[in-house]
Design a protein around this motif. Structure first.
Motif, PDB file in Angstrom:
ATOM      1  N   LYS A  93      13.246 146.589  83.129  1.00 32.22           N
ATOM      2  CA  LYS A  93      11.961 146.580  83.835  1.00 32.22           C
ATOM      3  C   LYS A  93      11.786 145.341  84.711  1.00 32.22           C
ATOM      4  O   LYS A  93      10.677 145.001  85.107  1.00 32.22           O
ATOM      5  N   GLY A  94      12.892 144.662  85.031  1.00 33.07           N
ATOM      6  CA  GLY A  94      12.844 143.571  86.000  1.00 33.07           C
ATOM      7  C   GLY A  94      12.471 142.218  85.421  1.00 33.07           C
ATOM      8  O   GLY A  94      12.019 141.329  86.133  1.00 33.07           O
ATOM      9  N   VAL A  95      12.667 142.045  84.107  1.00 33.51           N
ATOM     10  CA  VAL A  95      12.381 140.764  83.456  1.00 33.51           C
ATOM     11  C   VAL A  95      13.709 140.123  83.053  1.00 33.51           C
ATOM     12  O   VAL A  95      14.348 140.562  82.095  1.00 33.51           O
ATOM     13  N   PRO A  96      14.161 139.077  83.810  1.00 34.64           N
ATOM     14  CA  PRO A  96      15.419 138.427  83.434  1.00 34.64           C
ATOM     15  C   PRO A  96      15.327 137.876  82.005  1.00 34.64           C
ATOM     16  O   PRO A  96      14.337 137.225  81.654  1.00 34.64           O
ATOM     17  N   THR A  97      16.358 138.155  81.213  1.00 37.45           N
ATOM     18  CA  THR A  97      16.284 137.806  79.795  1.00 37.45           C
ATOM     19  C   THR A  97      17.623 137.287  79.321  1.00 37.45           C
ATOM     20  O   THR A  97      18.661 137.887  79.614  1.00 37.45           O
ATOM     21  N   THR A  98      17.596 136.182  78.590  1.00 36.98           N
ATOM     22  CA  THR A  98      18.817 135.658  78.006  1.00 36.98           C
ATOM     23  C   THR A  98      18.802 135.993  76.516  1.00 36.98           C
ATOM     24  O   THR A  98      17.788 135.819  75.847  1.00 36.98           O
ATOM     25  N   VAL A  99      19.918 136.530  76.014  1.00 32.27           N
ATOM     26  CA  VAL A  99      19.967 136.989  74.623  1.00 32.27           C
ATOM     27  C   VAL A  99      20.408 135.841  73.726  1.00 32.27           C
ATOM     28  O   VAL A  99      21.597 135.553  73.590  1.00 32.27           O
ATOM     29  N   ARG A 100      19.424 135.139  73.147  1.00 31.92           N
ATOM     30  CA  ARG A 100      19.729 133.992  72.287  1.00 31.92           C
ATOM     31  C   ARG A 100      18.584 133.733  71.329  1.00 31.92           C
ATOM     32  O   ARG A 100      17.430 134.025  71.632  1.00 31.92           O
ATOM     33  N   GLY A 125      12.894 135.437  80.047  1.00 30.07           N
ATOM     34  CA  GLY A 125      12.713 135.830  78.656  1.00 30.07           C
ATOM     35  C   GLY A 125      13.851 135.291  77.811  1.00 30.07           C
ATOM     36  O   GLY A 125      14.988 135.205  78.262  1.00 30.07           O
ATOM     37  N   ILE A 126      13.527 134.886  76.592  1.00 32.46           N
ATOM     38  CA  ILE A 126      14.539 134.415  75.634  1.00 32.46           C
ATOM     39  C   ILE A 126      14.377 135.284  74.393  1.00 32.46           C
ATOM     40  O   ILE A 126      13.337 135.224  73.726  1.00 32.46           O
ATOM     41  N   GLU A 127      15.363 136.115  74.118  1.00 28.65           N
ATOM     42  CA  GLU A 127      15.181 137.154  73.092  1.00 28.65           C
ATOM     43  C   GLU A 127      16.498 137.372  72.354  1.00 28.65           C
ATOM     44  O   GLU A 127      17.512 137.652  72.982  1.00 28.65           O
ATOM     45  N   PRO A 128      16.499 137.240  71.019  1.00 32.47           N
ATOM     46  CA  PRO A 128      17.766 137.384  70.290  1.00 32.47           C
ATOM     47  C   PRO A 128      18.252 138.827  70.107  1.00 32.47           C
ATOM     48  O   PRO A 128      19.444 139.037  69.879  1.00 32.47           O
ATOM     49  N   ALA A 129      17.357 139.798  70.170  1.00 32.70           N
ATOM     50  CA  ALA A 129      17.783 141.179  69.907  1.00 32.70           C
ATOM     51  C   ALA A 129      18.260 141.836  71.196  1.00 32.70           C
ATOM     52  O   ALA A 129      17.482 142.088  72.118  1.00 32.70           O
ATOM     53  N   ALA A 130      19.574 142.126  71.263  1.00 39.29           N
ATOM     54  CA  ALA A 130      20.171 142.641  72.501  1.00 39.29           C
ATOM     55  C   ALA A 130      19.566 143.975  72.905  1.00 39.29           C
ATOM     56  O   ALA A 130      19.375 144.245  74.090  1.00 39.29           O
ATOM     57  N   ASN A 131      19.217 144.825  71.933  1.00 38.83           N
ATOM     58  CA  ASN A 131      18.708 146.157  72.302  1.00 38.83           C
ATOM     59  C   ASN A 131      17.349 146.083  72.987  1.00 38.83           C
ATOM     60  O   ASN A 131      17.103 146.779  73.965  1.00 38.83           O
ATOM     61  N   VAL A 132      16.458 145.218  72.509  1.00 37.59           N
ATOM     62  CA  VAL A 132      15.156 145.119  73.173  1.00 37.59           C
ATOM     63  C   VAL A 132      15.252 144.318  74.474  1.00 37.59           C
ATOM     64  O   VAL A 132      14.555 144.621  75.445  1.00 37.59           O
ATOM     65  N   ALA A 133      16.167 143.318  74.516  1.00 38.35           N
ATOM     66  CA  ALA A 133      16.368 142.537  75.740  1.00 38.35           C
ATOM     67  C   ALA A 133      16.829 143.436  76.890  1.00 38.35           C
ATOM     68  O   ALA A 133      16.432 143.252  78.043  1.00 38.35           O
ATOM     69  N   LYS A 134      17.638 144.416  76.555  1.00 43.53           N
ATOM     70  CA  LYS A 134      18.145 145.351  77.558  1.00 43.53           C
ATOM     71  C   LYS A 134      16.987 146.123  78.211  1.00 43.53           C
ATOM     72  O   LYS A 134      16.961 146.335  79.425  1.00 43.53           O
ATOM     73  N   ALA A 135      16.029 146.500  77.393  1.00 42.53           N
ATOM     74  CA  ALA A 135      14.850 147.205  77.910  1.00 42.53           C
ATOM     75  C   ALA A 135      14.045 146.295  78.843  1.00 42.53           C
ATOM     76  O   ALA A 135      13.481 146.754  79.843  1.00 42.53           O
ATOM     77  N   ALA A 136      14.008 144.984  78.541  1.00 39.93           N
ATOM     78  CA  ALA A 136      13.288 144.028  79.390  1.00 39.93           C
ATOM     79  C   ALA A 136      13.963 143.911  80.754  1.00 39.93           C
ATOM     80  O   ALA A 136      13.306 143.973  81.798  1.00 39.93           O
TER      81      ALA A 136
END
Ligand SMILES: [Zn+2]
Length: 426
Positions: free
Chosen positions: A156-163, A142-153
């Motif tokens: 639940k086992g979805v690797p996410t980079t905050v960018r 996952g590529i997601e700029p919002a740190a708060n929603v990325a944390k929720a990802a």
């Protein structure tokens, strides 16, 4: 960038005075699509301690580019201010999560995805979609700029980079984690101010034989069904198929298929690939949809002008309903506090004089107030206590889901109302 305090030019002068330039082709913007006046940012929610403070309002004035016919807003606020702490958790909408599940189940067999593949989602939010690929055994990022929603990802086992996504991010991810066999983004293409950096980034992120899919609300539906409330500052571009195809082609990407979806009032899901990859043939349904837009005038400037007249009529009808309901002593409350609701409420001037309160299932919004109009946002259970005569559904695209969840209002003779495409009581 135009200053927020500068007035936009009067209508009769607008052809002479350009206010900015097209985010795709840099042509001066001189033609109004619709002018919704001044409005606050629709994803800001007012906290109780802010009730005595002022709020910034920005022009909500959409233009159409005379050269590439991209309908767009100017950028007044940077995405960093909007999206770094985002109140929208996709998983709160059960129908949207189901939509994502069906998508994952369709893409895996269609493109032969498996444990050897990599699926990447841009603006992956709280992992509402990628979790379904994880369940099917396909590696994801996952590529997601919002740190708060990325944390929720991540939880639940979805690797996410905050960018934020663009060419620079694409180069870094391609170097560190490889390219994507399936690269997707739902409701993000319209939300990027620098569309060239974004689509250029997708070109770099996509594996040679990979597929891009993107979903976005379809401009043809917006215009046909008066969906002016989907215009808000965070939504920079309003996309027709022909405009998107031109932008992708400019970046070496060919669209080879398109589906029409019922989501968000009518969306398109486009399928793209590298222009060099001839293996995926352009489908007949893509050619048919492109032709339908051309036949509807989407390659002519005239088609886009005059939408404002339609919008003004929609406003008058909603206000006439609300004035009449209040005159008859009826209690009216809202359901939902989505971005589109805030455009509607501000443009129409609907405050607690018409709506006692609104409710939202998202606890992040509860206890806060709608921007500009300052309507309290409460928990959905409050409707049962208040026993309103009418419940105005602001996210009208979810009207079936909401009417089912709140069907108990029938117990006291309550009715639902949707404002778009025109006021309907049911
Ligand atoms: Zn343009």
């Amino acid at each position: 960038m135009q200053s927020a305090t500068e007035a936009h030019p009067p209508r009769e002068q607008e052809a002479a005075a350009a206010v900015g330039s097209c985010r795709f082709c840099a042509t001066a913007l001189r033609h109004t699509f619709v002018d919704l006046g001044m409005s606050p940012l629709c994803q800001t929610h007012i906290e109780p301690h802010q009730l005595n403070q002022m709020e910034p309002f920005y022009p909500l004035h959409a233009y159409v580019c005379e050269k590439c016919l991209l309908v767009q807003l100017q950028e007044f606020v940077s995405p960093a201010e909007i999206f770094t702490e985002y109140a929208y958790f996709s998983s709160y909408s059960t129908s949207w999560v189901q939509h994502a599940k069906r998508y994952a189940e369709a893409m895996v067999p269609r493109f032969g995805l498996g444990s050897h593949s990599k699926v990447m989602e841009i603006a992956s939010n709280d992992g509402y979609l990628l979790q379904h690929f994880v369940a099917l055994g396909v590696p994801v990022l996952g590529i997601e700029p919002a740190a708060n929603v990325a944390k929720a990802a991540v939880a639940k086992g979805v690797p996410t980079t905050v960018r934020f996504f663009g060419r620079e991010t694409a180069r870094d991810i391609a170097r560190e984690q490889g390219q994507a066999d399936l690269l997707l983004g739902n409701n993000v293409l319209a939300h990027v101010p620098d569309i060239n950096d974004f689509v250029g980034g997708m070109k770099l992120q996509l594996a040679p034989g990979g597929v891009i899919t993107m979903e976005f609300p379809h401009l043809q539906r917006l215009m046909r069904e008066n969906q002016f409330d989907t215009i808000y500052h965070e939504h920079f571009s309003y996309l027709s198929f022909v405009a998107v195809e031109r932008i992708f082609a400019h970046h070496g990407l060919t669209l080879f298929d398109v589906e029409e979806l019922p989501t968000h009032g009518g969306s398109l899901r486009i399928y793209g690939r590298h222009a060099e990859n001839q293996k995926l043939e352009v489908t007949a349904r893509l050619k048919a949809l492109r032709q339908r837009e051309i036949d509807d005038g989407f390659l002519t400037l005239e088609r886009y002008r005059g939408f404002g007249v339609q919008v003004e009529a929609t406003k008058r009808k909603l206000l006439a309903f609300l004035v009449d309901a209040r005159e008859r002593g009826k209690k009216v409350v809202g359901y939902g506090a989505p971005g589109k609701g805030n455009t509607l409420l501000n443009y129409c001037g609907i405050r607690t004089d018409f709506l006692d309160f609104t409710v939202d299932a998202n606890p992040y919004k509860q206890g806060k107030f709608t921007p500009g109009t300052r309507i309290p946002i409460l928990a959905p259970e409050k409707i049962r206590e208040a026993r309103p005569d009418y419940v105005l559904i602001l996210p009208w695209n979810l009207k079936e889901e909401i009417a089912a969840q709140a069907s108990y209002i029938r117990e006291w003779g309550g009715k639902f109302v949707v404002p778009i495409p025109s006021v309907t009581v049911f």
